[in-house]
Write a protein that holds these residues in place. Structure first.
Motif, PDB file in Angstrom:
ATOM      1  N   ARG A   1      58.151  35.940  35.967  1.00 45.37           N
ATOM      2  CA  ARG A   1      57.632  35.228  35.471  1.00 45.37           C
ATOM      3  C   ARG A   1      57.887  35.098  33.614  1.00 45.37           C
ATOM      4  O   ARG A   1      58.437  34.247  33.058  1.00 45.37           O
ATOM      5  CB  ARG A   1      56.517  35.609  35.349  1.00 45.37           C
TER       6      ARG A   1
ATOM      7  N   GLU B   1      46.977  41.227  49.099  1.00 48.58           N
ATOM      8  CA  GLU B   1      47.131  39.404  49.924  1.00 48.58           C
ATOM      9  C   GLU B   1      46.447  40.222  52.088  1.00 48.58           C
ATOM     10  O   GLU B   1      46.094  39.054  52.400  1.00 48.58           O
ATOM     11  CB  GLU B   1      47.210  38.279  49.620  1.00 48.58           C
TER      12      GLU B   1
ATOM     13  N   ASP C   1      43.033  41.041  43.465  1.00 42.00           N
ATOM     14  CA  ASP C   1      45.286  40.814  42.569  1.00 42.00           C
ATOM     15  C   ASP C   1      45.108  39.779  41.915  1.00 42.00           C
ATOM     16  O   ASP C   1      44.335  38.981  41.569  1.00 42.00           O
ATOM     17  CB  ASP C   1      45.583  41.002  43.824  1.00 42.00           C
ATOM     18  N   LEU C   2      45.642  39.927  40.679  1.00 44.44           N
ATOM     19  CA  LEU C   2      46.096  38.209  40.437  1.00 44.44           C
ATOM     20  C   LEU C   2      46.445  37.002  40.972  1.00 44.44           C
ATOM     21  O   LEU C   2      46.736  36.741  42.109  1.00 44.44           O
ATOM     22  CB  LEU C   2      47.823  38.432  39.288  1.00 44.44           C
ATOM     23  N   VAL C   3      45.848  35.997  40.577  1.00 40.79           N
ATOM     24  CA  VAL C   3      45.670  34.846  40.791  1.00 40.79           C
ATOM     25  C   VAL C   3      45.946  33.781  39.316  1.00 40.79           C
ATOM     26  O   VAL C   3      45.789  33.652  38.093  1.00 40.79           O
ATOM     27  CB  VAL C   3      44.234  34.551  40.553  1.00 40.79           C
ATOM     28  N   SER C   4      47.193  32.938  40.667  1.00 43.83           N
ATOM     29  CA  SER C   4      48.126  31.913  39.038  1.00 43.83           C
ATOM     30  C   SER C   4      47.741  30.790  39.700  1.00 43.83           C
ATOM     31  O   SER C   4      46.180  30.641  38.666  1.00 43.83           O
ATOM     32  CB  SER C   4      49.055  32.711  39.253  1.00 43.83           C
ATOM     33  N   SER C   5      48.062  29.952  40.451  1.00 41.69           N
ATOM     34  CA  SER C   5      48.182  29.052  40.760  1.00 41.69           C
ATOM     35  C   SER C   5      47.427  28.801  41.983  1.00 41.69           C
ATOM     36  O   SER C   5      46.366  28.136  42.682  1.00 41.69           O
ATOM     37  CB  SER C   5      49.599  28.422  41.446  1.00 41.69           C
ATOM     38  N   GLY C   6      47.218  29.887  42.830  1.00 36.55           N
ATOM     39  CA  GLY C   6      45.926  30.251  43.831  1.00 36.55           C
ATOM     40  C   GLY C   6      46.543  30.442  45.133  1.00 36.55           C
ATOM     41  O   GLY C   6      46.184  30.050  46.919  1.00 36.55           O
ATOM     42  N   ALA C   7      47.858  29.955  45.273  1.00 38.10           N
ATOM     43  CA  ALA C   7      48.541  29.402  47.024  1.00 38.10           C
ATOM     44  C   ALA C   7      48.198  30.787  47.595  1.00 38.10           C
ATOM     45  O   ALA C   7      48.545  30.189  48.720  1.00 38.10           O
ATOM     46  CB  ALA C   7      50.091  29.219  45.973  1.00 38.10           C
ATOM     47  N   THR C   8      49.071  31.878  46.822  1.00 36.58           N
ATOM     48  CA  THR C   8      48.993  33.130  47.517  1.00 36.58           C
ATOM     49  C   THR C   8      47.980  33.625  48.423  1.00 36.58           C
ATOM     50  O   THR C   8      47.265  34.011  49.914  1.00 36.58           O
ATOM     51  CB  THR C   8      49.136  34.233  47.221  1.00 36.58           C
TER      52      THR C   8
HETATM   53  C1  PRP Z   1      51.984  37.943  42.112  1.00 36.18           C
HETATM   54  C2  PRP Z   1      50.505  38.252  42.330  1.00 36.18           C
HETATM   55  C3  PRP Z   1      50.257  37.558  43.387  1.00 36.18           C
HETATM   56  C4  PRP Z   1      50.713  35.655  42.829  1.00 36.18           C
HETATM   57  C5  PRP Z   1      49.665  35.165  42.388  1.00 36.18           C
HETATM   58  O1  PRP Z   1      52.488  38.401  42.740  1.00 36.18           O
HETATM   59  O2  PRP Z   1      50.082  39.845  42.938  1.00 36.18           O
HETATM   60  O3  PRP Z   1      50.408  37.971  44.515  1.00 36.18           O
HETATM   61  O4  PRP Z   1      51.571  36.587  41.688  1.00 36.18           O
HETATM   62  O5  PRP Z   1      50.274  34.009  42.172  1.00 36.18           O
HETATM   63  P1  PRP Z   1      49.482  32.319  42.940  1.00 36.18           P
HETATM   64  O6  PRP Z   1      48.058  32.833  43.383  1.00 36.18           O
HETATM   65  O7  PRP Z   1      50.015  32.180  42.504  1.00 36.18           O
HETATM   66  O8  PRP Z   1      50.270  32.402  44.169  1.00 36.18           O
HETATM   67  P2  PRP Z   1      53.924  38.143  42.144  1.00 36.18           P
HETATM   68  O9  PRP Z   1      54.940  37.121  42.271  1.00 36.18           O
HETATM   69  O10 PRP Z   1      54.536  38.439  41.064  1.00 36.18           O
HETATM   70  O11 PRP Z   1      54.895  40.001  42.918  1.00 36.18           O
HETATM   71  P3  PRP Z   1      54.709  41.399  42.614  1.00 36.18           P
HETATM   72  O12 PRP Z   1      52.831  40.632  43.792  1.00 36.18           O
HETATM   73  O13 PRP Z   1      55.284  41.873  44.004  1.00 36.18           O
HETATM   74  O14 PRP Z   1      54.414  41.131  41.594  1.00 36.18           O
END
Ligand code: PRP
Ligand code: ZN
Ligand code: MG
Length: 226
Positions: A17, A157, A170-177
Motif C-alpha cells: 500500500r 481476522e 487489527d488494522l482497519v482501512s475500508s472495513g471490508a475484511t
Molecule cells: C491489512 C489489515 C487488515 C486489512 C484491513 O492487511 O491487516 O487485514 O488490511 O483492510 P480493509 O479494512 O480495507 O479490509 P493487509 O492486506 O495489509 O495484509 P497483512 O495483514 O498480511 O499485512
C-alpha cells in the motif's frame, strides 16, 4: 552505525500500500533515481539521496541500526516496534518526523457481530488475536484490563472463527475484511498513516542538511495538497 556519510538513505516499502505513494511523494520533492525498479537499491541522481526498497516491518529496525537514515512507514509499525523496544528495556531509537497524509487506517478492536459491546471492562480474561502485541498490551494496561494477547503475524481476522481467540485487534482501512469475517469494530487504539521517520538522535554530518531540506520540501508538497 556511527559512520559519517554524505548521502542520505531512505527506506521505503518495496511493494504494498505505501510503496507507490511513498515514491510519488519523494519524486514530488524533487528526488530522482537511476531507474531500477527491480533492484532493491536506487541511486539518487538529482540529489545525494538513495532509496532502499524493503519490507515495511524492517524499516524501524533499519533506522535503529543506522543502516538507513530515514524511512516511510506506517505509524502502526513504528509505534509497535517502539513499544517492543521499551518493553525490552531499550532506549527509543527513532521518532516520527512528519505525517504524510496517505495510508490512513486505524488499529481497532473488533468483536463478533452478534456481541453487544458494553466497553473495555468486557475484555477481562478474554483472548485477543493481534499482530500488534505491544500497542495492545499498553492499551490494556492503561484500561486496567487483564486479557490474553495471542500474537499472529497475519490473517488475524480468522482467529475468532478458528476458536484461537475471542476477538481481534487489527488494522482497519475500508472495513471490508472485518465485514467479510463477521466482525465489527468497537474501540480505536491508534489513528495511523504513513509517516517519515528518522533516528531519535538526528545526524551530525552532511546528512543533517539533506534531511532538513527534504523535510522542508515534504512540508511544501503536503501543503499544496490541502
Ligand atoms: C491489512 C489489515 C487488515 C486489512 C484491513 O492487511 O491487516 O487485514 O488490511 O483492510 P480493509 O479494512 O480495507 O479490509 P493487509 O492486506 O495489509 O495484509 P497483512 O495483514 O498480511 O499485512
Ligand atoms: Zn507489513
Ligand atoms: Mg491483514
Amino acid at each position: 552505525g556511527t559512520a559519517t556519510r554524505d548521502r542520505l538513505r531512505i527506506a521505503i516499502q518495496k511493494s504494498g500500500r505505501l510503496a507507490e505513494p511513498a515514491r510519488s511523494l519523494l519524486a514530488a520533492c524533487g528526488l530522482s533515481w537511476r531507474e531500477s525498479r527491480d533492484k532493491l537499491f536506487c541511486y539518487g541522481e538529482s540529489l545525494p539521496v538513495d532509496l532502499l526498497l524493503v519490507r515495511d516491518d524492517d524499516i524501524p529496525g533499519l533506522i535503529a541500526d543506522g543502516v538507513c537514515d530515514l524511512g516511510v512507514v506506517g505509524r502502526n509499525e513504528l509505534d509497535e516496534q517502539a513499544g517492543e523496544r521499551a518493553r525490552n528495556g531499550l532506549p527509543p531509537a527513532y521518532r516520527e518526523l512528519h505525517g504524510l497524509g496517505f495510508g490512513q487506517c486505524r488499529l481497532m478492536l473488533a468483536v463478533p457481530e452478534e456481541w453487544e459491546w458494553q466497553g473495555p471492562q468486557q475484555l477481562q480474561g478474554l483472548r485477543i488475536a493481534t499482530s500488534y502485541p505491544a500497542i495492545l498490551a499498553g492499551w490494556l494496561q492503561r484500561q486496567g484490563i487483564d486479557a490474553h494477547v495471542v500474537e499472529l503475524s497475519g490473517s488475524v481476522e480468522i482467529a475468532p472463527r478458528l476458536g484461537t481467540a475471542d476477538l481481534i485487534c487489527d488494522l482497519v482501512s475500508s472495513g471490508a475484511t472485518l465485514a467479510a469475517n463477521h466482525l465489527k469494530p468497537v474501540e480505536n487504539l491508534l489513528d495511523s498513516e504513513a509517516v517519515l521517520a528518522g533516528p531519535a538522535g538526528g545526524f551530525d554530518d552532511a546528512r543533517a542538511g539533506l534531511a532538513q531540506m527534504l523535510l522542508r520540501r515534504v512540508d511544501g508538497v503536503l501543503q499544496l495538497k490541502d
